[in-house]
Write an enzyme that holds these catalytic residues in place. Sequence first.
Site, PDB file in Angstrom:
ATOM      1  N   TYR A 142      40.393  45.318  35.818  1.00 44.49           N
ATOM      2  CA  TYR A 142      39.228  44.786  36.523  1.00 44.49           C
ATOM      3  C   TYR A 142      37.998  44.989  35.645  1.00 44.49           C
ATOM      4  O   TYR A 142      37.421  46.058  35.596  1.00 44.49           O
ATOM      5  CB  TYR A 142      39.021  45.479  37.875  1.00 44.49           C
ATOM      6  N   LEU A 183      43.393  33.355  55.890  1.00 43.42           N
ATOM      7  CA  LEU A 183      43.594  34.126  57.117  1.00 43.42           C
ATOM      8  C   LEU A 183      42.307  34.785  57.605  1.00 43.42           C
ATOM      9  O   LEU A 183      42.326  35.544  58.562  1.00 43.42           O
ATOM     10  CB  LEU A 183      44.671  35.184  56.889  1.00 43.42           C
TER      11      LEU A 183
END
Length: 311
Positions: A59, A213
């Site tokens: 990251y 979602l």
Amino acid sequence: MYQKARLGKTDLYVNRIGLGANAVGGHNLFPNLNEETGKDVVRTALDNGINFIDTAFIYGPERSELLIGEVLKEKGNRQDVVIATKAAHKLVNGEVVMDNSPAFLTESVNSSLQRLQTDYIDLFYIHFPDENTPKDEAVGALKKLKDAGKIRAIGVSNFSIDQLQEANKDGHVDVLQSEYNLFKRDVEQEILPYTEKHQISFVPYFPLAAGLLGGKYNKESKFEDIRAKNPLFQGEAFERNLDKVEQVREIANAKNAEVAHVVLAWYLTRPSIDALIPGAKKPEQVTNNLKTLDVQLTADEIDKIDRIFRS
């Protein structure tokens, strides 16, 4: 809001809602990130009872660990925080390859310790399997680091059931992290039964399926990023998926909750899923994620959500 859970067989206890920190310094994953905002995300998490922070070498690369390390030093409460990080990515001749060799994992742990400005890492994952290293040998290297006090728990990520079984041959794997959401449920076949049997915590990533979602999209939504090529967002399949999300919205509305909160709460009812690590780009998203812990699902609601996404 705080609900405490134990990770696997470890002595690590975490809030069941943690923080996935790939948007904290993850410049290679998200464009136009503000690093000070990223640090504020971590501060907000720590100030609101989140004690489980998940990051990785890749990251940034490195920037997420460095920024989290700065906040940990600033806050001065290292002993109260469970830090998870990962490694496997290695640059060879300009290309990224996976390396699980004991030498590379040992080097990776030592480098992460420096970036995080700490003398131990609570949970260290092998981020991806490589093609050559025996998995039990890789985990054995982490066991030596655990015995030396440099890490407290051992994790693997993105391992198949066969790779997981090999990695756990000596019973040293504490946590598995892999992709899982209501649209991608293949881990329910073999992996979740295995992790439950062997007291391995399962930590899902992409729990909201690239936002689908989360209940924020409709049939007019257009995408120009990675979702434009994701089958979940294509044509009739996208419309069918939105219909399923709308059925969850009915449950959420009855509870005065958001769709995302209900979905995340459903995961916490699954065997061996002890904690979740939803991401956040802004501090307010951190506190919003914590509202998941206010949602109590009945057995009928749990079963209904299961049926919606099996149809």
